[in-house]
Design a protein around this motif. Structure first.
Motif, PDB file in Angstrom:
ATOM      1  N   SER A  51     -32.348 -33.008  25.048  1.00  0.00           N
ATOM      2  CA  SER A  51     -31.135 -33.742  24.773  1.00  0.00           C
ATOM      3  C   SER A  51     -29.994 -33.992  25.319  1.00  0.00           C
ATOM      4  O   SER A  51     -29.744 -32.857  26.548  1.00  0.00           O
ATOM      5  N   LEU A  52     -29.183 -34.124  24.788  1.00  0.00           N
ATOM      6  CA  LEU A  52     -28.099 -34.254  26.078  1.00  0.00           C
ATOM      7  C   LEU A  52     -27.159 -32.816  25.348  1.00  0.00           C
ATOM      8  O   LEU A  52     -26.414 -32.300  26.423  1.00  0.00           O
ATOM      9  N   SER A  53     -26.759 -32.246  24.289  1.00  0.00           N
ATOM     10  CA  SER A  53     -26.606 -31.220  23.871  1.00  0.00           C
ATOM     11  C   SER A  53     -27.419 -30.053  24.745  1.00  0.00           C
ATOM     12  O   SER A  53     -26.538 -29.019  25.978  1.00  0.00           O
ATOM     13  N   ASP A  54     -29.322 -30.097  25.365  1.00  0.00           N
ATOM     14  CA  ASP A  54     -29.419 -29.115  26.338  1.00  0.00           C
ATOM     15  C   ASP A  54     -28.226 -29.456  27.711  1.00  0.00           C
ATOM     16  O   ASP A  54     -28.349 -28.311  28.211  1.00  0.00           O
ATOM     17  N   LEU A  55     -28.372 -31.429  27.982  1.00  0.00           N
ATOM     18  CA  LEU A  55     -27.842 -30.709  28.963  1.00  0.00           C
ATOM     19  C   LEU A  55     -26.398 -30.679  29.375  1.00  0.00           C
ATOM     20  O   LEU A  55     -26.204 -29.842  30.604  1.00  0.00           O
ATOM     21  N   GLN A  84     -14.427 -31.018  27.908  1.00  0.00           N
ATOM     22  CA  GLN A  84     -15.719 -31.164  27.594  1.00  0.00           C
ATOM     23  C   GLN A  84     -16.997 -31.676  27.215  1.00  0.00           C
ATOM     24  O   GLN A  84     -17.794 -32.229  26.095  1.00  0.00           O
ATOM     25  N   GLY A  85     -16.764 -32.647  28.595  1.00  0.00           N
ATOM     26  CA  GLY A  85     -18.219 -33.511  28.703  1.00  0.00           C
ATOM     27  C   GLY A  85     -18.438 -34.543  28.210  1.00  0.00           C
ATOM     28  O   GLY A  85     -19.170 -35.558  28.616  1.00  0.00           O
ATOM     29  N   CYS A 111     -19.869 -38.314  37.083  1.00  0.00           N
ATOM     30  CA  CYS A 111     -18.444 -39.079  36.537  1.00  0.00           C
ATOM     31  C   CYS A 111     -17.874 -37.726  38.084  1.00  0.00           C
ATOM     32  O   CYS A 111     -17.829 -37.394  38.222  1.00  0.00           O
ATOM     33  N   PRO A 112     -16.368 -39.012  37.996  1.00  0.00           N
ATOM     34  CA  PRO A 112     -15.404 -38.317  39.002  1.00  0.00           C
ATOM     35  C   PRO A 112     -14.709 -37.532  39.132  1.00  0.00           C
ATOM     36  O   PRO A 112     -14.501 -36.571  40.142  1.00  0.00           O
ATOM     37  N   LEU A 136     -20.696 -38.522  29.334  1.00  0.00           N
ATOM     38  CA  LEU A 136     -21.374 -38.389  28.396  1.00  0.00           C
ATOM     39  C   LEU A 136     -22.212 -39.888  28.347  1.00  0.00           C
ATOM     40  O   LEU A 136     -23.339 -39.481  27.965  1.00  0.00           O
ATOM     41  N   GLU A 137     -21.411 -41.163  28.799  1.00  0.00           N
ATOM     42  CA  GLU A 137     -21.943 -42.098  27.956  1.00  0.00           C
ATOM     43  C   GLU A 137     -22.856 -42.431  29.642  1.00  0.00           C
ATOM     44  O   GLU A 137     -24.014 -42.786  29.382  1.00  0.00           O
TER      45      GLU A 137
END
Length: 522
Positions: free
Chosen positions: A463-467, A480-481, A442-443, A485-486
């Motif tokens: 998972s996205l949580s791990d990342l 907060q990410g 993201c920017p 996210l998308e």
């Protein structure tokens, strides 16, 4: 070995380097427990001098020096300012003596010599503290670290030395032979498969979960862990140039305010906790305690609960024998062997993980009399990506090609080499073959799509949580990410082969986890 936090990773690293076969399993993601919920410090523990715990402070300072040398890409020296005003719970003579003794114990292993400051000098160095009642102060030095990253890189060195590691494997029962623990029955949390893992020696390095693991074999065992919850709040940048060490006026607990990733980290609490460590979270009284304490000490900052970006909480596995208030309990470690042969280790500090691991492997080594084990080498060895041999010509050629094609800018190349060492070669090759891999997630975040792929294919992120919580730690950033996210979900889905439904489930789950960090608002 059970437990994929810093201590389990350190034990696996030491044991595998000495020539022992070692397998490590973790019920969640690596570093998903207490090891990623720290104050992000590698420190000697200046406050332990009050308890006359000189041995712990000396050992911690020694380990700080070794870690700064072993992983300079993960640790940076950090100056701390102790401001002292009239009525401070720790008066000026005590502070002055403390920083002097801290440097004395450090000897040649010190980072920089302490400084004694007047109130005017403090106002000049830290404008946010000017105009108050601060009369004097002292500056001393410790180090700031990337905790989750350090766990991953120590674990990587263990694997490179021959250890085997797996996340998302939960111990459901012990394998007992002749009333001795001879292994574990573990359930794969991702697909439900059951594995039987056998070992001559089983180490329980699960921190606050240690007693739960012990009681799988014998429900009558007395506890060896005293769980203590510590929470931190992440606040927008308040303009600090140095970290602050403050004394809470009500109970004398130490509060830290630390510049961290362009934000301010404030913590920590230290309260007894009897719940599931996985459910630990900041409640309203925790956040009020930190906000009100900081405002009493530094009223000019005018911190507000509404300004808190997010929170995190971890549970410390203090040794159960202590009867003091949790914040005063010694951070020395305990190695305990049950009658069934299960060896558990509790207590200790993140800073001293390497030495604690050395002590435990020394203890376990006597159970292998037929082996001629090598002595501990972790005190003289780098770890992680940068410990590997460099293939200089090849990686330099890739760097030049990337720059000449305009695929990356020089600061991006430098950051990737700094973070991944020789493994950056893999990332560079991906970018050269697929330009989408060079795009930022993201920017306003540094990470690239290639790093998402690397975390999945080389760092066991599933998972996205791990990342977002541990590989990149965007969950603790201002957005907060959520801004990334998308995009990260699309890249991860492509790399991991998620269906649209699986990708949506991952996104929804992460959003819910972000909301859970704000439970104190309810």
């Amino acid at each position: 070995m059970v437990g994929g936090g810093i201590l389990g990773a350190g034990i696996a690293w030491d044991a595998s380097q000495r020539g022992l076969s070692c397998a490590l399993i973790e019920q969640g993601d690596f570093a998903s427990g207490t090891s990623s919920k720290t104050t992000k410090l590698i420190h000697g523990g200046i406050r332990y001098l009050e308890n006359l715990d000189f041995g712990l402070v000396r050992e911690s300072i020694r380990e700080r020096r070794l870690l700064l040398k072993a992983a300079p890409h993960l640790l940076q020296p950090l100056p701390f300012l102790i401001p002292v005003s009239d009525g401070n719970p720790r008066p000026w003579p005590l502070v002055r003596a403390g920083v002097f003794l801290y440097d004395l114990l450090a000897g040649s292993g010190g980072i920089h010599k302490h400084q004694l400051l007047s109130g005017a000098q403090i106002s000049e160095l830290e404008p946010v503290l000017s105009g108050g009642a601060i009369r004097k102060g002292a500056v001393y030095y410790d180090a700031q670290m990337d905790d989750a990253r350090m766990v991953l890189e120590v674990l990587r060195s263990a694997v490179e030395s021959g250890a085997v590691a797996a996340n998302y494997l939960r111990v459901s029962s012990w394998i007992l032979e002749n009333n001795r623990v001879a292994g574990a029955v573990a359930e794969d949390c991702l697909n439900g498969a059951v594995l039987h893992v056998r070992a001559r020696v089983v180490i329980n390095a699960t921190g606050p979960w240690a007693d739960r693991l012990r009681r799988l074999a014998d429900t009558s065992l007395r506890p060896i862990v005293r769980p203590s919850k510590g929470i931190h709040i992440v606040y927008p940048d308040v303009g600090l140039h140095k970290a602050l060490l403050l004394s809470s006026p009500g109970d004398r607990r130490i509060l830290f305010m630390i510049p961290w990733r362009g934000l301010t980290l404030i913590g920590t609490t230290d309260t007894d906790y009897d719940g599931d460590p996985a459910d630990a979270h900041a409640d309203r009284s925790d956040v009020d305690y930190l906000i009100e304490g900081a405002n009493k000490l530094l009223p000019r900052l005018r911190l507000e609960k509404a300004g808190v970006i997010t929170t995190f909480a971890g549970v410390r596995p203090l040794v159960a024998q202590e009867k003091k208030d949790p914040w005063a309990v010694s951070r020395t470690h305990l190695i305990h062997e049950d009658a069934n042969g299960l060896i558990s280790v509790v207590g200790g500090k993140f800073t001293t993980f390497r030495r604690t691991a050395q002590d435990l492997v020394d203890r376990a080594a006597v159970l292998f009399p037929e082996k001629s084990l090598r002595p501990c080498r972790t005190g003289k060895t780098s770890f992680g990506y940068r410990s590997a041999d460099w293939r200089g010509d090849r990686i330099n050629g890739l760097m030049k090609e990337l720059l000449s094609q305009g695929a990356l800018y020089p600061p991006q190349v430098s950051r990737l080499v700094q973070r991944y060492g020789p493994q950056a070669e893999t990332i560079f090759q991906w970018i050269l073959s697929d330009r989408e891999m060079s795009q930022p997630v993201c920017p306003h975040h540094l990470y690239l799509c290639a790093e998402v792929r690397f975390a999945i294919e080389h760092e066991m992120a599933v998972s996205l949580s791990d990342l977002l919580w541990r590989r990149f730690q965007l969950g603790w950033s201002s957005c907060q990410g959520l801004d990334a996210l998308e995009h990260i979900a699309r890249v991860a889905a492509r790399c991991a082969g998620w269906s649209d439904a699986q990708s949506k489930e991952q996104v929804d789950r992460y959003r819910q986890e972000v909301l859970l960090q704000h439970r104190y608002e309810r």
